[in-house]
Design a protein around this motif. Structure first.
Motif, PDB file in Angstrom:
ATOM      1  N   PRO A  73      -6.602   8.058   8.186  1.00  0.00           N
ATOM      2  CA  PRO A  73      -6.884   8.435   6.800  1.00  0.00           C
ATOM      3  C   PRO A  73      -5.588   8.524   6.000  1.00  0.00           C
ATOM      4  O   PRO A  73      -4.491   8.521   6.547  1.00  0.00           O
ATOM      5  N   GLY A  74      -5.706   8.614   4.695  1.00  0.00           N
ATOM      6  CA  GLY A  74      -4.556   8.837   3.851  1.00  0.00           C
ATOM      7  C   GLY A  74      -3.722   7.597   3.631  1.00  0.00           C
ATOM      8  O   GLY A  74      -4.147   6.462   3.854  1.00  0.00           O
ATOM      9  N   SER A  75      -2.512   7.824   3.160  1.00  0.00           N
ATOM     10  CA  SER A  75      -1.615   6.738   2.764  1.00  0.00           C
ATOM     11  C   SER A  75      -0.619   6.453   3.870  1.00  0.00           C
ATOM     12  O   SER A  75       0.222   7.297   4.205  1.00  0.00           O
ATOM     13  N   ALA A  76      -0.682   5.268   4.427  1.00  0.00           N
ATOM     14  CA  ALA A  76       0.248   4.846   5.481  1.00  0.00           C
ATOM     15  C   ALA A  76       0.407   3.343   5.415  1.00  0.00           C
ATOM     16  O   ALA A  76      -0.572   2.611   5.170  1.00  0.00           O
ATOM     17  N   ILE A  77       1.628   2.873   5.609  1.00  0.00           N
ATOM     18  CA  ILE A  77       1.904   1.431   5.613  1.00  0.00           C
ATOM     19  C   ILE A  77       2.863   1.124   6.764  1.00  0.00           C
ATOM     20  O   ILE A  77       3.529   2.014   7.307  1.00  0.00           O
ATOM     21  N   PHE A  78       2.924  -0.162   7.126  1.00  0.00           N
ATOM     22  CA  PHE A  78       3.835  -0.650   8.172  1.00  0.00           C
ATOM     23  C   PHE A  78       4.837  -1.586   7.518  1.00  0.00           C
ATOM     24  O   PHE A  78       4.457  -2.581   6.880  1.00  0.00           O
ATOM     25  N   MET A  95       3.756  -5.051   5.854  1.00  0.00           N
ATOM     26  CA  MET A  95       3.069  -6.017   6.697  1.00  0.00           C
ATOM     27  C   MET A  95       1.664  -5.555   7.067  1.00  0.00           C
ATOM     28  O   MET A  95       0.833  -6.361   7.472  1.00  0.00           O
ATOM     29  N   ALA A  96       1.391  -4.251   6.922  1.00  0.00           N
ATOM     30  CA  ALA A  96       0.062  -3.721   7.213  1.00  0.00           C
ATOM     31  C   ALA A  96      -0.101  -2.430   6.417  1.00  0.00           C
ATOM     32  O   ALA A  96       0.882  -1.765   6.079  1.00  0.00           O
ATOM     33  N   ALA A  97      -1.351  -2.083   6.140  1.00  0.00           N
ATOM     34  CA  ALA A  97      -1.614  -0.886   5.319  1.00  0.00           C
ATOM     35  C   ALA A  97      -2.933  -0.261   5.713  1.00  0.00           C
ATOM     36  O   ALA A  97      -3.895  -0.956   6.075  1.00  0.00           O
ATOM     37  N   ALA A  98      -2.977   1.065   5.669  1.00  0.00           N
ATOM     38  CA  ALA A  98      -4.220   1.786   5.936  1.00  0.00           C
ATOM     39  C   ALA A  98      -5.211   1.514   4.803  1.00  0.00           C
ATOM     40  O   ALA A  98      -4.822   1.314   3.653  1.00  0.00           O
ATOM     41  N   PRO A  99      -6.507   1.515   5.106  1.00  0.00           N
ATOM     42  CA  PRO A  99      -7.504   1.221   4.074  1.00  0.00           C
ATOM     43  C   PRO A  99      -7.445   2.191   2.888  1.00  0.00           C
ATOM     44  O   PRO A  99      -7.741   1.808   1.762  1.00  0.00           O
ATOM     45  N   ASP A 100      -7.074   3.463   3.157  1.00  0.00           N
ATOM     46  CA  ASP A 100      -7.060   4.449   2.085  1.00  0.00           C
ATOM     47  C   ASP A 100      -5.760   4.457   1.297  1.00  0.00           C
ATOM     48  O   ASP A 100      -5.633   5.228   0.323  1.00  0.00           O
ATOM     49  N   ALA A 101      -4.798   3.647   1.693  1.00  0.00           N
ATOM     50  CA  ALA A 101      -3.544   3.604   0.948  1.00  0.00           C
ATOM     51  C   ALA A 101      -3.804   3.047  -0.450  1.00  0.00           C
ATOM     52  O   ALA A 101      -4.489   2.046  -0.610  1.00  0.00           O
ATOM     53  N   ASP A 103      -1.927   2.723  -4.606  1.00  0.00           N
ATOM     54  CA  ASP A 103      -0.791   2.966  -5.473  1.00  0.00           C
ATOM     55  C   ASP A 103      -1.271   3.342  -6.869  1.00  0.00           C
ATOM     56  O   ASP A 103      -2.462   3.392  -7.145  1.00  0.00           O
ATOM     57  N   ILE A 104      -0.312   3.635  -7.745  1.00  0.00           N
ATOM     58  CA  ILE A 104      -0.669   4.082  -9.089  1.00  0.00           C
ATOM     59  C   ILE A 104      -1.412   3.006  -9.853  1.00  0.00           C
ATOM     60  O   ILE A 104      -2.251   3.297 -10.706  1.00  0.00           O
ATOM     61  N   ALA A 105      -1.116   1.740  -9.522  1.00  0.00           N
ATOM     62  CA  ALA A 105      -1.801   0.646 -10.200  1.00  0.00           C
ATOM     63  C   ALA A 105      -3.179   0.392  -9.608  1.00  0.00           C
ATOM     64  O   ALA A 105      -3.818  -0.603  -9.935  1.00  0.00           O
ATOM     65  N   ALA A 106      -3.618   1.280  -8.699  1.00  0.00           N
ATOM     66  CA  ALA A 106      -4.958   1.231  -8.101  1.00  0.00           C
ATOM     67  C   ALA A 106      -5.119   0.114  -7.090  1.00  0.00           C
ATOM     68  O   ALA A 106      -6.242  -0.282  -6.769  1.00  0.00           O
ATOM     69  N   ARG A 107      -4.029  -0.455  -6.567  1.00  0.00           N
ATOM     70  CA  ARG A 107      -4.142  -1.424  -5.465  1.00  0.00           C
ATOM     71  C   ARG A 107      -4.374  -0.651  -4.178  1.00  0.00           C
ATOM     72  O   ARG A 107      -3.732   0.367  -3.928  1.00  0.00           O
ATOM     73  N   ARG A 108      -5.257  -1.146  -3.366  1.00  0.00           N
ATOM     74  CA  ARG A 108      -5.629  -0.445  -2.154  1.00  0.00           C
ATOM     75  C   ARG A 108      -5.508  -1.350  -0.928  1.00  0.00           C
ATOM     76  O   ARG A 108      -5.694  -2.560  -1.019  1.00  0.00           O
ATOM     77  N   GLY A 109      -5.256  -0.702   0.211  1.00  0.00           N
ATOM     78  CA  GLY A 109      -5.328  -1.368   1.500  1.00  0.00           C
ATOM     79  C   GLY A 109      -4.615  -2.694   1.551  1.00  0.00           C
ATOM     80  O   GLY A 109      -3.408  -2.812   1.327  1.00  0.00           O
ATOM     81  N   GLN A 110      -5.358  -3.738   1.823  1.00  0.00           N
ATOM     82  CA  GLN A 110      -4.799  -5.070   2.038  1.00  0.00           C
ATOM     83  C   GLN A 110      -4.161  -5.656   0.778  1.00  0.00           C
ATOM     84  O   GLN A 110      -3.380  -6.600   0.864  1.00  0.00           O
TER      85      GLN A 110
END
Length: 564
Positions: A73-78, A95-101, A103-110
């Protein structure tokens, strides 16, 4: 998942440093997943395609890490390092991102995958966070520094945000996770502002741990120094007004004994002696044995509302008293008027004349007017006919009308000439003490039955209407100014002989005048009404029915219809 656990990340340490990620520009807009710094860049450029077994192994490791992040859960990236020509780390790429990650511009996950940290966060380079990245990548020791601050610009307004960032080595790269701190702080500020505006604060009594927690607004409500401990439920009584204490004690006992929610208002006295009205709303958490273990609630300062309520009540009482006074004064004015004019509608026989009387006072509130009449037979067998109108309304007008009516009657009985009576009435008005009225109009007529002679005088009053042989005309008015207008008036008398069948109408201006209309129009209406067929009814009744609209009236109406 083989190699996907934390052991896999730490075991590999820096063994994969010899397999650098190909440098490639990232797409702009991502700072830290979940709300970090955001900088725009020129757009995503895909990494070079795998060309060797090493690239395929890297892709496999990234896929493994993505599987781990998919379950977090939460914000995590590789992040993987990007090395420059000198062999030093020049950038990091997501190179990888948690689904719940996010940003302020509302970009999520992948949507975050492939972004370059250097291009997306150019100001991060050289900061403590950047150095933490490098140290963790070099040593494998986890980095968790002080909250990282970043100033973002949204809608043209700069705003400083704070993040708690954690960095750990994994699979030759970095696992970066963070929590945005300022969002919670903003919510706390909003809550504080809302409590202040509502004059309300929350309180928590932990009965098992004997711990009491108050929000700042509760301290303000009780006027208590924040350096002091918040009060227990038992200690509240120290500030409660004595009269309100028994009811509050019963209420709190019901809360603790029966577990029933309470909503109670009481008064307190602050340290500076101010009395405040305070509302408590609370409920108790009970254990399995129905014993209270915690009380949650809020206090609200109702003092301004109570003051407003008291002011409204005082205004209502004052208005009620004023209405009662007005009603009493109106009743008194009405009684006086009825005492002076006891019969509002009657027919009299005086000295061979038939006199029909109609009197319709307006009587809206204290709008009792000064219209009046007098129709009496004098000691010598002649008749005195008078109609008048005192300017103004209320008790002053009624009192003035009484002076004029009885003074005129007394002088007429003694044989005083009509013109002299008006002159003396004018003097009476001018020299009356506490003169709260302005002027008055009158017509006085004296009829001698032996000669059918009618003598009359007027003081600024509308002219009498004579009906003779089916035709109507207004009598030419003799000289005479309204009463009270001047100290040197001059009044003259006029006379005419009444013939059998003649009708004479005396009236006040309320019968012919309308606001915004020329008086000649009203006089013309009166002529038309007086000459219209009555169908057997009294002529005066027909005139009133034709001219008077009850809802549109603005003044008293008084009229005398005299026929021979």
């Amino acid at each position: 998942m083989a190699g996907a656990g934390p052991e896999a990340c730490h075991a590999r340490g820096m063994t994969d440093r010899e397999e650098p990620v190909a440098a490639a520009s990232g797409r702009g807009g991502f700072g830290m997943a979940g709300g970090g710094p955001v900088y725009a860049s020129s757009g995503r450029v895909a990494p070079r395609p795998p060309a060797a077994d090493g690239d395929q192994a890297l892709a496999a490791r990234i896929a493994t890490v993505q599987e781990v992040l998919d379950g977090l859960p939460g914000s995590a990236i590789f992040l993987m390092p990007v090395f420059g020509d000198d062999g030093e780390v020049a950038d990091f790429r997501i190179m990888a991102a948690a689904p719940d990650a996010v940003d302020i511009a509302a970009r999520r996950g992948q949507e975050l995958v492939g972004l370059s940290i250097l291009e997306t966060y150019p100001t991060v380079v050289g900061t403590e966070l950047w150095r933490g990245y490098l140290r963790t990548l070099e040593s494998g020791v986890r980095y968790e520094g002080d909250p990282f601050e970043y100033e973002e610009v949204l809608a043209g307004i700069p705003r400083l945000s704070r993040f708690a960032v954690r960095v750990a080595a994994c699979q030759g790269g970095l696992i970066v996770s963070w929590v945005r701190l300022d969002s919670g702080e903003r919510e706390q500020r909003r809550l504080t502002v809302m409590q202040r505006l509502a004059m309300m604060g929350w309180a928590d009594w932990d009965l098992t741990g004997n711990v009491v927690t108050w929000s700042d607004e509760v301290y303000a409500i009780f006027g208590r120094d924040r350096a002091q401990e918040p009060m227990t439920l038992a200690e509240l009584r120290s500030q409660v007004v004595a009269e309100d204490l028994p009811a509050l004690v019963r209420t709190v006992r019901r809360l603790l004994g029966e577990g029933k929610p309470i909503d109670h208002t009481f008064r307190i006295t602050t340290a500076v002696g101010e009395v405040r009205h305070v509302r408590i709303v609370a409920e108790a958490e009970m254990d399995a044995r129905e014993n209270p273990v915690e009380v949650l609630g809020f206090f609200q300062d109702l003092t301004p509302a109570k003051r407003a309520e008291q002011q409204l009540l005082e205004h209502q009482r004052a208005a009620l008293a004023h209405r009662s006074l007005l009603a009493a004064e109106r009743d008194l004015a009405g009684r006086l008027q009825h005492a002076l004019l006891p019969v509002p509608q009657q027919s009299l026989r005086l000295a061979g004349l038939t006199v029909d009387v109609a009197y319709q006072p307006l009587q809206e509130g204290l709008n009792v007017g000064g219209d009046w009449y007098s129709a009496i037979e004098l000691p010598d067998g002649s008749a005195l006919l008078v109609i008048g109108d005192v300017a103004g309304h209320g008790l002053d007008a009624v009192a003035t009308m009484a002076q004029l009516r009885f003074t005129a009657k007394g002088m007429a009985i003694t044989g005083t000439p009509l013109a002299t009576i008006l002159t003396r009435l004018n003097t009476l008005l001018l020299h009356t003490s506490e003169r709260n009225f302005s002027t008055a109009t009158m017509i006085m007529a004296h009829y001698e039955p032996d000669t059918s002679q009618l003598s009359w005088v007027q003081a600024g009053h509308p002219p009498p209407l004579l009906l003779r042989q089916g035709r109507a005309h207004y009598l030419p008015a003799p000289r005479g100014i309204l009463l009270g207008a001047t100290t040197a008036p001059h009044y003259e008398a006029s006379a005419l002989r009444l013939l059998p069948g003649d009708q004479l109408l005396l009236y006040t201006d309320g019968l012919v005048e309308k606001p915004g209309e020329d008086v000649d129009e009203g006089l013309a209406r009166l002529v038309a009404a007086a000459t219209a067929p009555t169908g057997g009814a009294r002529v005066l009744d027909g005139i009133l029915d034709a001219l008077v609209t009850p809802d549109a009236r603005r003044d008293d109406i008084c009229a005398l219809h005299i026929s021979l």
